[in-house]
Design a protein around this motif. Structure first.
Motif, mmCIF file in Angstrom:
data_model
loop_
_atom_site.group_PDB
_atom_site.id
_atom_site.type_symbol
_atom_site.label_atom_id
_atom_site.label_comp_id
_atom_site.label_asym_id
_atom_site.label_seq_id
_atom_site.Cartn_x
_atom_site.Cartn_y
_atom_site.Cartn_z
ATOM 1 N N PRO A 32 134.625 -70.895 45.825
ATOM 2 C CA PRO A 32 134.037 -71.806 44.831
ATOM 3 C C PRO A 32 133.773 -71.140 43.483
ATOM 4 O O PRO A 32 134.005 -71.758 42.431
ATOM 5 N N ALA A 33 133.312 -69.907 43.480
ATOM 6 C CA ALA A 33 133.003 -69.229 42.222
ATOM 7 C C ALA A 33 134.248 -68.970 41.387
ATOM 8 O O ALA A 33 134.164 -68.818 40.165
ATOM 9 N N GLN A 34 135.421 -68.917 42.048
ATOM 10 C CA GLN A 34 136.662 -68.667 41.328
ATOM 11 C C GLN A 34 137.306 -69.941 40.804
ATOM 12 O O GLN A 34 138.310 -69.876 40.084
ATOM 13 N N LEU A 35 136.747 -71.091 41.152
ATOM 14 C CA LEU A 35 137.310 -72.381 40.736
ATOM 15 C C LEU A 35 136.207 -73.251 40.136
ATOM 16 O O LEU A 35 135.852 -74.301 40.683
ATOM 17 N N PRO A 36 135.641 -72.826 38.996
ATOM 18 C CA PRO A 36 134.474 -73.531 38.451
ATOM 19 C C PRO A 36 134.735 -74.978 38.052
ATOM 20 O O PRO A 36 133.800 -75.771 37.995
ATOM 21 N N GLY A 37 135.983 -75.353 37.803
ATOM 22 C CA GLY A 37 136.265 -76.722 37.400
ATOM 23 C C GLY A 37 136.582 -77.658 38.551
ATOM 24 O O GLY A 37 136.894 -78.833 38.328
ATOM 25 N N ILE A 38 136.511 -77.150 39.794
ATOM 26 C CA ILE A 38 136.870 -77.939 40.972
ATOM 27 C C ILE A 38 135.678 -77.972 41.928
ATOM 28 O O ILE A 38 135.009 -76.961 42.144
ATOM 29 N N ASP A 39 135.420 -79.122 42.511
ATOM 30 C CA ASP A 39 134.366 -79.285 43.513
ATOM 31 C C ASP A 39 134.889 -78.738 44.839
ATOM 32 O O ASP A 39 135.616 -79.425 45.558
ATOM 33 N N VAL A 40 134.543 -77.481 45.155
ATOM 34 C CA VAL A 40 135.019 -76.830 46.381
ATOM 35 C C VAL A 40 133.992 -77.012 47.474
ATOM 36 O O VAL A 40 132.819 -76.648 47.308
ATOM 37 N N ARG A 41 134.406 -77.565 48.599
ATOM 38 C CA ARG A 41 133.500 -77.840 49.706
ATOM 39 C C ARG A 41 133.969 -77.072 50.950
ATOM 40 O O ARG A 41 135.061 -77.302 51.448
ATOM 41 N N ILE A 42 133.111 -76.173 51.427
ATOM 42 C CA ILE A 42 133.415 -75.381 52.617
ATOM 43 C C ILE A 42 132.871 -76.114 53.832
ATOM 44 O O ILE A 42 131.669 -76.349 53.939
ATOM 45 N N ARG A 43 133.738 -76.490 54.732
ATOM 46 C CA ARG A 43 133.332 -77.152 55.959
ATOM 47 C C ARG A 43 133.680 -76.280 57.159
ATOM 48 O O ARG A 43 134.578 -75.441 57.094
ATOM 49 N N HIS A 44 132.963 -76.502 58.269
ATOM 50 C CA HIS A 44 133.109 -75.637 59.439
ATOM 51 C C HIS A 44 134.231 -76.152 60.340
ATOM 52 O O HIS A 44 133.983 -76.795 61.362
ATOM 53 N N TYR A 45 135.467 -75.842 59.936
ATOM 54 C CA TYR A 45 136.623 -76.245 60.735
ATOM 55 C C TYR A 45 136.853 -75.274 61.902
ATOM 56 O O TYR A 45 137.596 -75.592 62.821
ATOM 57 N N GLU A 46 136.272 -74.086 61.845
ATOM 58 C CA GLU A 46 136.577 -73.075 62.861
ATOM 59 C C GLU A 46 135.489 -73.063 63.925
ATOM 60 O O GLU A 46 134.354 -73.423 63.657
#
Length: 339
Positions: A325-339
């Motif tokens: 997320p910090a590397q893509l400030p213009g994009i809404d990055v959402r980390i979900r627990h797929y694993e």
């Protein structure tokens, strides 16, 4: 049923808010385009929640901003009912009709009703005024809901000690399979989810293996049953020594258009040149685990190429994706627990 419930709204207080018991609340949840919101903390949500609930913490300073634009009918709950009533008041002030779970999730569980740890995100469509609900199931397995339809992508029953109980989930209207690796193609899950009305779409090799379904190859386009469109796009490896995992031309990524909302589900791929041709994406799912898919650096490059509004890293195995997320400030990055 909802109109009937609306007629029961109490004459005191805010008439746009109805507090319901567990059985009535469960009935509301079955209605199309009712938005279900868990207003507890992220930690409480992760411990277990109602299936299909998105998490918007009412105590978060950004709560008012996050609910801005939500309209129509909304169902809310918290632990015991107090926080959700506060959330209901704010939503009702914004014009929503709100159903509040009396006694919260504690009352729900006391009534013997199920909870889940499957995370859900909800997006409004551009054209039909509906919702697209996205459920993060397992690894590369995703469930989408739109306009009463249920769409599964790469449904797999078990992986690395985690299991998805598809018997507790709705049957599929549409299933998409990207390729034949066992973390994407699971015949047991396909048999469990399909009916004689299911539109089963796979890459040509999976159709050959399964003996059923409709084959789509890179570049193919077609309408989806019930509305919307589907395009199969390339997904392959480019790194020397990894080319055998996903050879060019065999596997699919998919672009779905649902109510004008465009979703790119990349499948197993690296940051390939063809991504430059993928435009106007609202939501992207990009994989991140070498040697099979992308490194975090490759994923960042791919995201900067595609420029989705919202990005879900998925298929990440043991890869640490927390720094993306910090590397893509213009994009809404959402980390979900797929694993």
């Amino acid at each position: 049923m909802i109109s009937m419930l609306a007629a029961l709204f109490c004459g005191c207080g805010n008439k746009a808010i109805k507090t319901l018991g567990a059985d009535e609340f469960a009935e509301v949840m079955t209605q199309k385009d009712v938005r279900l919101i868990d207003v507890r903390t992220a930690e409480e949500y992760a411990e277990g929640h109602l299936f299909g609930a998105e998490n918007i913490d009412v105590k978060d300073t950004l709560f008012a901003e996050r609910i801005k634009g939500i309209d129509g009918e909304v169902a809310v709950y918290c632990r015991g009912g107090r926080r959700s009533l506060k959330a209901a008041e704010q939503l009702a002030a914004g014009g929503c009709t709100v159903y509040n779970l009396d006694g919260g999730i504690l009352a729900w569980q006391k009534a013997g009703k199920p909870t889940t740890t499957v995370e859900t995100d909800v997006f409004a469509t551009h054209m039909d005024g509906g919702l697209v609900k996205i459920h993060a199931l397992l690894h590369a397995s995703i469930c989408l809901e739109h306009d009463g339809r249920v769409i599964y992508v790469d449904p797999v029953t078990q992986l690395r000690g985690r299991t998805v109980d598809y018997s507790a989930m709705p049957k599929a209207d549409i299933i998409l399979v990207t390729h034949e690796h066992p973390d994407h193609y699971d015949t047991a899950a396909l048999r469990q989810l399909t009916t004689d009305k299911t539109q089963l779409i796979m890459n040509p090799r999976c159709v050959e293996l399964y003996g059923n379904g409709q084959a789509m190859k890179n570049g193919d386009r077609q309408p989806l049953a019930g509305g919307g469109a589907l395009e199969a796009v390339p997904a392959y490896n480019t790194t020397e020594g990894h080319l055998q995992f996903h050879p060019k031309g065999r596997d699919n990524g998919y672009i779905l258009t649902l109510g004008g909302l465009r979703l790119y589900i990349a499948g197993d791929t690296e940051d390939i040149p063809e991504m430059a041709d993928i435009k106007d994406i609202d939501i992207a799912f990009l994989p991140c685990n070498q040697p099979y898919t992308m490194t975090t650096d490759q994923l960042v490059r791919a995201a900067n190429t595609v420029q989705p509004k919202v990005l879900f890293p998925y298929h990440y195995g043991e890869t640490d994706v927390s720094g993306i997320p910090a590397q893509l400030p213009g994009i809404d990055v959402r980390i979900r627990h797929y694993e």
